[in-house]
Design a protein around this motif. Structure first.
Motif, PDB file in Angstrom:
ATOM      1  N   LYS A  64      69.733  49.605  46.670  1.00  0.00           N
ATOM      2  CA  LYS A  64      68.729  50.227  47.550  1.00  0.00           C
ATOM      3  C   LYS A  64      68.320  49.280  48.675  1.00  0.00           C
ATOM      4  CE  LYS A  64      64.370  52.103  46.743  1.00  0.00           C
ATOM      5  NZ  LYS A  64      63.316  52.410  45.794  1.00  0.00           N
ATOM      6  N   LYS A 187      57.893  48.764  41.295  1.00  0.00           N
ATOM      7  CA  LYS A 187      56.866  49.577  41.953  1.00  0.00           C
ATOM      8  C   LYS A 187      55.885  48.710  42.734  1.00  0.00           C
ATOM      9  CE  LYS A 187      56.747  53.335  38.596  1.00  0.00           C
ATOM     10  NZ  LYS A 187      56.189  53.651  37.296  1.00  0.00           N
ATOM     11  N   GLY A 188      55.769  47.441  42.341  1.00  0.00           N
ATOM     12  CA  GLY A 188      54.828  46.540  43.002  1.00  0.00           C
ATOM     13  C   GLY A 188      53.398  46.753  42.544  1.00  0.00           C
ATOM     14  N   THR A 189      53.229  47.102  41.252  1.00  0.00           N
ATOM     15  CA  THR A 189      51.859  47.260  40.736  1.00  0.00           C
ATOM     16  C   THR A 189      51.376  45.915  40.180  1.00  0.00           C
ATOM     17  OG1 THR A 189      52.711  47.860  38.554  1.00  0.00           O
ATOM     18  CG2 THR A 189      52.235  49.666  40.063  1.00  0.00           C
ATOM     19  N   PRO A 190      50.074  45.649  40.229  1.00  0.00           N
ATOM     20  CA  PRO A 190      49.588  44.394  39.651  1.00  0.00           C
ATOM     21  C   PRO A 190      49.886  44.327  38.155  1.00  0.00           C
ATOM     22  CG  PRO A 190      47.886  45.459  40.961  1.00  0.00           C
ATOM     23  CD  PRO A 190      48.994  46.446  40.820  1.00  0.00           C
ATOM     24  N   LEU A 198      43.346  38.761  41.251  1.00  0.00           N
ATOM     25  CA  LEU A 198      42.468  39.921  41.464  1.00  0.00           C
ATOM     26  C   LEU A 198      40.991  39.487  41.499  1.00  0.00           C
ATOM     27  CD1 LEU A 198      42.521  42.931  41.957  1.00  0.00           C
ATOM     28  CD2 LEU A 198      42.494  43.324  39.500  1.00  0.00           C
ATOM     29  N   THR A 322      52.277  46.400  33.938  1.00  0.00           N
ATOM     30  CA  THR A 322      51.212  46.898  34.818  1.00  0.00           C
ATOM     31  C   THR A 322      49.854  46.701  34.156  1.00  0.00           C
ATOM     32  OG1 THR A 322      52.711  48.534  35.769  1.00  0.00           O
ATOM     33  CG2 THR A 322      50.364  48.953  36.040  1.00  0.00           C
ATOM     34  N   MET A 323      48.912  46.188  34.941  1.00  0.00           N
ATOM     35  CA  MET A 323      47.581  45.892  34.419  1.00  0.00           C
ATOM     36  C   MET A 323      46.968  47.146  33.780  1.00  0.00           C
ATOM     37  SD  MET A 323      44.403  44.313  36.563  1.00  0.00           S
ATOM     38  CE  MET A 323      45.185  42.775  36.925  1.00  0.00           C
ATOM     39  N   THR A 324      46.445  46.995  32.585  1.00  0.00           N
ATOM     40  CA  THR A 324      45.827  48.152  31.916  1.00  0.00           C
ATOM     41  C   THR A 324      44.358  48.238  32.314  1.00  0.00           C
ATOM     42  OG1 THR A 324      45.205  46.817  30.016  1.00  0.00           O
ATOM     43  CG2 THR A 324      47.335  47.924  29.894  1.00  0.00           C
ATOM     44  N   LYS A 325      43.755  49.388  32.014  1.00  0.00           N
ATOM     45  CA  LYS A 325      42.347  49.573  32.381  1.00  0.00           C
ATOM     46  C   LYS A 325      41.461  48.555  31.661  1.00  0.00           C
ATOM     47  CE  LYS A 325      38.848  52.940  33.301  1.00  0.00           C
ATOM     48  NZ  LYS A 325      38.197  54.182  32.934  1.00  0.00           N
ATOM     49  N   GLY A 362      51.425  43.038  43.798  1.00  0.00           N
ATOM     50  CA  GLY A 362      50.533  44.186  43.981  1.00  0.00           C
ATOM     51  C   GLY A 362      49.134  43.832  44.431  1.00  0.00           C
ATOM     52  N   ILE A 363      48.895  42.549  44.723  1.00  0.00           N
ATOM     53  CA  ILE A 363      47.556  42.120  45.156  1.00  0.00           C
ATOM     54  C   ILE A 363      47.711  41.308  46.440  1.00  0.00           C
ATOM     55  CG2 ILE A 363      45.438  40.856  44.519  1.00  0.00           C
ATOM     56  CD1 ILE A 363      46.516  41.140  41.544  1.00  0.00           C
ATOM     57  N   LEU A 364      47.128  41.804  47.516  1.00  0.00           N
ATOM     58  CA  LEU A 364      47.246  41.107  48.804  1.00  0.00           C
ATOM     59  C   LEU A 364      46.580  39.734  48.732  1.00  0.00           C
ATOM     60  CD1 LEU A 364      48.164  41.422  51.819  1.00  0.00           C
ATOM     61  CD2 LEU A 364      45.856  42.199  52.296  1.00  0.00           C
TER      62      LEU A 364
ATOM     63  N   PHE B  55      48.733  56.589  41.442  1.00  0.00           N
ATOM     64  CA  PHE B  55      49.384  55.532  42.226  1.00  0.00           C
ATOM     65  C   PHE B  55      50.484  56.125  43.095  1.00  0.00           C
ATOM     66  CE2 PHE B  55      52.979  52.572  42.501  1.00  0.00           C
ATOM     67  CZ  PHE B  55      52.372  51.484  43.101  1.00  0.00           C
ATOM     68  N   TYR B  60      48.843  48.725  47.134  1.00  0.00           N
ATOM     69  CA  TYR B  60      48.552  47.391  46.594  1.00  0.00           C
ATOM     70  C   TYR B  60      47.092  47.058  46.835  1.00  0.00           C
ATOM     71  CZ  TYR B  60      49.337  45.945  51.482  1.00  0.00           C
ATOM     72  OH  TYR B  60      49.286  45.831  52.838  1.00  0.00           O
ATOM     73  N   VAL B  61      46.556  46.197  46.020  1.00  0.00           N
ATOM     74  CA  VAL B  61      45.142  45.837  46.118  1.00  0.00           C
ATOM     75  C   VAL B  61      44.906  45.111  47.444  1.00  0.00           C
ATOM     76  CG1 VAL B  61      43.251  44.504  45.087  1.00  0.00           C
ATOM     77  CG2 VAL B  61      44.884  45.696  43.625  1.00  0.00           C
ATOM     78  N   VAL B  80      44.620  48.638  40.874  1.00  0.00           N
ATOM     79  CA  VAL B  80      45.714  49.517  40.427  1.00  0.00           C
ATOM     80  C   VAL B  80      45.882  49.190  38.947  1.00  0.00           C
ATOM     81  CG1 VAL B  80      48.178  50.041  40.609  1.00  0.00           C
ATOM     82  CG2 VAL B  80      46.884  49.521  42.685  1.00  0.00           C
ATOM     83  N   TYR B  81      45.752  50.201  38.095  1.00  0.00           N
ATOM     84  CA  TYR B  81      45.855  49.925  36.660  1.00  0.00           C
ATOM     85  C   TYR B  81      46.471  51.111  35.928  1.00  0.00           C
ATOM     86  CZ  TYR B  81      41.448  52.521  36.801  1.00  0.00           C
ATOM     87  OH  TYR B  81      40.488  53.472  37.038  1.00  0.00           O
ATOM     88  N   SER B  82      46.934  50.859  34.728  1.00  0.00           N
ATOM     89  CA  SER B  82      47.515  51.952  33.947  1.00  0.00           C
ATOM     90  C   SER B  82      46.526  52.388  32.879  1.00  0.00           C
ATOM     91  CB  SER B  82      48.827  51.500  33.313  1.00  0.00           C
ATOM     92  OG  SER B  82      48.577  50.513  32.352  1.00  0.00           O
TER      93      SER B  82
END
Lengths: 364, 96
Positions: A64, A187-190, A198, A322-325, A362-364, B55, B60-61, B80-82
């Motif tokens: 890709k 996906k680029g998630t934290p 964060l 991926t970071m959980t809640k 995922g965090i700027l 999402f 991104y944050v 962003v969280y699951s």
């Protein structure tokens, strides 16, 4: 003598014979070895499936991105780029030597990836590097497990095979979490390990970044009358930066006039602990091989700056995915603890350094 | 025919072992895991508006995603969280 007594006598004889057979021969061990080996083979098959899946996903992602021969590009990476640890019998300068080796390895990986990817955004290059590292780790684990399994069978070392069989569920869980982590990086998630960046992000506001070390930014801002120097890796790509070197440079630039250095990081939780629990203490909260942590400790010691550590607890699998809640809620609690530390231990007008340790994907 | 107590004992052991094996076979079947949903939390920098949505690729944050419908200040992604969202349970998107 009736029929049932005959049966009983026969059974008794059989029991005694079986007992002798089991106690005075190696057959039980051979049987155990056979059972454990069969158990491991099934798990090895799963391990190979996971490795193949991770390879397929990595190849799809590289295609890709426009890599011409993604399979070759990935295969060349997987078994190469190892680091030989420096000599530890002579400990003088060991950290400097290790730091040098890690930097050289890091530069080599970056050069290899950049050469094939060309001019793409930094975050995509960083995510590709981490993706290759993950596939590489999965392959390494698979190879090590196979090595011990084959060694155990070769020498009929049933203890080794049994140990490996007992470890297999944990090993599989770890490999599965590495495989799942690919999703987060694609996906680029934290990820869970991103709690440090964060927390740092909460304090940055509109401050502009200034590069103090490679892929590591400094933000100068204020918090309730205190001057706040926030250090974190440059996002939103997957990188941890060089926080130790950054702290060293900022403290030197301020001539050591820093009231506190606060490090925030993810920490592995014990099974009895809950994910997202927050704890604070003293020291440098950073899990690197050594050079970055020692840089923070040496700088703090040189100028007698107190070191505060705040950690958010999680499992190794949660740190990679991926970071959980629950972890995010831990981040919110960690932010409040950092604010409390600053309010209580840093006087107005003083300077404080806040370091968000961890992967900033995922965090700027 | 009267059975010997030893035979009876062995039969009992056999039955118990069979029940144990069958029970362990049926109880170790895992329930299918519910895949977690990845959510993005957006908040106004002035702090009077926040929103949680699913999402989207490229989130991104720290990313600015528009203006606050209440005060017009920039809206930023703050997390962003699951989360495992069960059917019939919590809504995936909420505003406050």
């Amino acid at each position: 003598m009736d029929g049932s007594s005959d049966w009983a006598s026969t059974l008794l004889v059989l029991l005694i014979l079986t007992s002798l057979f089991l106690n005075f021969t190696d057959i039980p061990q051979k049987m155990q070895l056979w059972r454990w080996a069969s158990f491991i083979r099934k798990r090895l098959y799963q391990l190979s499936e996971i490795e193949n899946e991770s390879r397929r996903r990595a190849i799809a992602y590289l295609s890709k991105l426009g890599v011409s021969n993604p399979r070759e590009f990935m295969e060349n990476f997987l078994d190469n780029f190892f680091v030989i640890e420096p000599v530890s019998k002579e400990p003088t300068d060991i950290i400097r030597r290790l730091k040098h080796l890690l930097r050289v390895r890091n530069a080599a990986v970056k050069a290899y990836v950049s050469e094939r990817l060309g001019n793409i955004e930094l975050w995509k290059r960083n995510n590709t590097e981490v993706l290759l590292e993950i596939v590489s780790v999965i392959r390494l684990i698979n190879k090590i497990v196979r090595h011990y399994f084959q060694l155990g069978l070769k020498y009929s070392n049933w203890v080794l095979v049994m140990q490996l069989a007992l470890e297999m569920p944990q090993i599989l869980r770890l490999v599965r979490s590495y495989n799942d982590a690919i999703d987060a990086f694609l996906k680029g998630t934290p990820v869970g390990d991103g709690v440090g960046p964060l927390v740092a992000r909460h304090f940055i506001g509109n401050a502009k970044p200034e590069e103090v070390a490679e892929e590591t930014d400094l933000y100068i801002t204020e918090f309730e009358g205190r001057k706040l120097y926030v250090i974190k890796a440059r996002g939103p790509g997957a990188t941890v930066g060089w926080p130790g070197e950054a702290v060293e440079k900022v403290v030197e630039r301020l001539g050591g006039k820093v009231a506190r250095i606060i490090t925030v990081d993810a920490a592995l939780r014990l099974e009895s602990e809950e994910t997202g629990e927050v704890a604070y203490g003293v020291g440098a909260a950073i899990g690197d091989p050594g050079p970055e942590k020692i840089a923070i400790e040496r700088t703090a010691t040189k100028y007698s700056i107190p070191l505060e550590a705040v950690v958010v607890k999680m499992s190794d699998a949660e740190a990679l995915n991926t970071m959980t809640k629950k972890i995010y809620e831990g981040v919110q609690r960690a932010v409040e603890i950092v604010k409390k530390i600053i309010r209580e231990k840093v006087r107005e007008g003083e300077s404080v350094i806040l370091v968000g340790i961890g992967n900033t994907v995922g965090i700027l | 025919m009267q059975l010997d107590p030893l035979i009876l004992g062995l039969l009992a052991v056999f039955v118990v072992l069979m029940i144990y094996t069958l029970l362990s076979f049926f109880t170790t079947r895992k329930q299918p895991a519910i895949p977690p949903k990845i959510l993005t939390k957006i908040a106004c920098i002035s702090g009077n508006y926040s929103e949680v949505r699913e999402f989207r690729e490229g989130d991104y944050v720290g990313k600015e995603v528009g203006k606050c419908p209440k005060c017009g200040a920039p809206l930023l992604i703050v997390a962003v969280y699951s989360e495992i969202v069960r059917q019939g349970g919590k809504e995936a998107s909420a505003r406050s």
